[in-house]
Design an enzyme around this catalytic site. Structure first.
Site, PDB file in Angstrom:
ATOM      1  N   LYS A   1       0.845  -1.206   0.000  1.00 24.15           N
ATOM      2  CA  LYS A   1       0.000   0.000   0.000  1.00 24.15           C
ATOM      3  C   LYS A   1       0.879   1.254   0.000  1.00 24.15           C
ATOM      4  O   LYS A   1       0.614   2.219  -0.720  1.00 24.15           O
ATOM      5  CB  LYS A   1      -0.946  -0.020   1.211  1.00 24.15           C
TER       6      LYS A   1
ATOM      7  N   GLN B   1      -4.405  -1.466   9.728  1.00 19.83           N
ATOM      8  CA  GLN B   1      -4.407  -2.787   9.093  1.00 19.83           C
ATOM      9  C   GLN B   1      -5.047  -3.822  10.025  1.00 19.83           C
ATOM     10  O   GLN B   1      -4.733  -3.875  11.222  1.00 19.83           O
ATOM     11  CB  GLN B   1      -2.968  -3.193   8.717  1.00 19.83           C
TER      12      GLN B   1
ATOM     13  N   ASP C   1     -10.725   3.315   4.584  1.00 25.99           N
ATOM     14  CA  ASP C   1     -11.057   1.894   4.488  1.00 25.99           C
ATOM     15  C   ASP C   1     -12.570   1.675   4.557  1.00 25.99           C
ATOM     16  O   ASP C   1     -13.048   0.581   4.284  1.00 25.99           O
ATOM     17  CB  ASP C   1     -10.419   1.140   5.670  1.00 25.99           C
TER      18      ASP C   1
HETATM   19  N1  GUN Z   1      -7.002  -6.703   6.156  1.00 24.56           N
HETATM   20  C1  GUN Z   1      -7.357  -7.397   5.050  1.00 24.56           C
HETATM   21  N2  GUN Z   1      -7.884  -6.556   4.122  1.00 24.56           N
HETATM   22  C2  GUN Z   1      -7.840  -5.322   4.661  1.00 24.56           C
HETATM   23  C3  GUN Z   1      -8.238  -4.040   4.182  1.00 24.56           C
HETATM   24  O1  GUN Z   1      -8.753  -3.854   3.074  1.00 24.56           O
HETATM   25  N3  GUN Z   1      -8.004  -3.007   5.045  1.00 24.56           N
HETATM   26  C4  GUN Z   1      -7.483  -3.182   6.279  1.00 24.56           C
HETATM   27  N4  GUN Z   1      -7.330  -2.110   7.038  1.00 24.56           N
HETATM   28  N5  GUN Z   1      -7.123  -4.345   6.748  1.00 24.56           N
HETATM   29  C5  GUN Z   1      -7.303  -5.412   5.935  1.00 24.56           C
END
Ligand code: GUN
Length: 291
Positions: A54, A98, A121
């Site tokens: 990311k 995350q 998110d």
């Molecule tokens: N863990 C797995 N997919 C995601 C996501 O799209 N965002 C976040 N913050 N954690 C994740």
């Protein structure tokens, strides 16, 4: 029949290239670079990989990323204090915590602390609540479900009135993608570990989204001929012929299902690349909204 591939790599590249241009234009207009803060708690290796990709993608799009790593021993108060600090930081337009958080931390309380204008998110309870309600608009749509919808759009399929089946009811994918499909006027069935006669339910689907986390669970004879299949699964299966000792497969038995479906996403190269593209899009949107 051999299904047409839905190419997530190509679609994500197109979106990322547009975002890069838009970011450059935004900065040329005298605005600061959009900023994304990533918060990683603990040392989950998969999460470390996701967060690094990311951050790399942010750099390529001209978005600043600010990485914050807390130890797995961090307390609830420490994580929430960091979120509050990022809420107050004008350089930070988006905050990504995350998931999963280490056991013992209250995920909902942490997500609730994120200012909704920075919730790129889309996991803040208020954003999810709005997604679930008619006539309400979330500020942000969760990235992976959003990516699934963009890929469905690529096929040109009419979702209105279509029968959609979602396998999995997770907060991150299954439930929000089901809500998005309802918003697109599909008739949606959500399946999970207690669903009876799963193959018979899946067989009804014009659109199938598999997000259950079980390698190649959906077989060819489960799928309605001509269906559109979106495979969100990323599962490791042992494979001695690979240097890493494993290969990645989806929740769908690709070789079987591609003979039945009209469209199918590959794994890797389907939904995966879309998550990051949609995150960048949400971050740029957050920056523009902050003006
Ligand atoms: N863990 C797995 N997919 C995601 C996501 O799209 N965002 C976040 N913050 N954690 C994740």
């Amino acid at each position: 029949m051999t299904a047409q591939l839905i190419d997530g790599v190509k679609t994500a590249e197109r979106i990322r290239s547009n975002i890069k241009d838009e970011v450059a234009e935004w900065i040329a207009g005298g605005n600061p670079a959009p900023g994304l803060a990533t918060v990683l708690v603990g040392e989950n290796p998969a999460s470390q990989v996701y967060v690094r990709s990311k951050q790399k993608a942010c750099g390529e799009a001209g978005i600043e990323s600010y990485g914050f790593n807390l130890p797995g021993t961090a307390t609830q108060e420490e994580v929430e204090a960091l979120v509050r600090q990022l809420n107050a930081d004008p350089k930070v337009n988006g905050i990504l915590v995350q998931l999963p958080l280490p056991a013992g931390l209250d995920e909902e309380k942490v997500l609730r602390e994120i200012k909704i204008e920075k919730d790129v998110d889309g996991f803040h309870p208020l954003n999810i609540g709005r997604l679930a309600q008619k006539g309400r608009e979330p500020l942000f749509i969760p990235c992976t479900p959003y990516g699934c919808m963009v890929l469905l759009e690529e096929t040109g399929i009419k979702l209105s009135g279509a029968k959609a089946v979602v396998l999995g009811r997770s907060n991150i994918v299954g439930m929000p993608v089901a809500l998005l499909l309802v918003r697109a006027d599909a008739t949606v069935t959500i399946c999970h570990s207690r669903t009876k006669d799963l193959p018979a339910v899946v067989c009804e689907a014009d659109v199938l989204v598999a997000a259950i986390g079980k390698a190649e669970m959906v077989r060819g004879d489960w799928v309605k001929p001509g269906a559109v299949v979106i495979d969100v699964g990323i599962n490791r299966v042992e494979d001695a012929s690979k240097t890493k000792g494993y290969r990645l497969v989806g929740d769908v038995a690709f070789d079987e299902v591609k003979e039945v479906a009209a469209f199918i996403t590959p794994v890797p190269g389907g939904v995966g690349p879309m998550t990051i593209a949609m995150l960048l899009q949400n971050t740029l949107r957050a920056a523009k909204m902050s003006k």
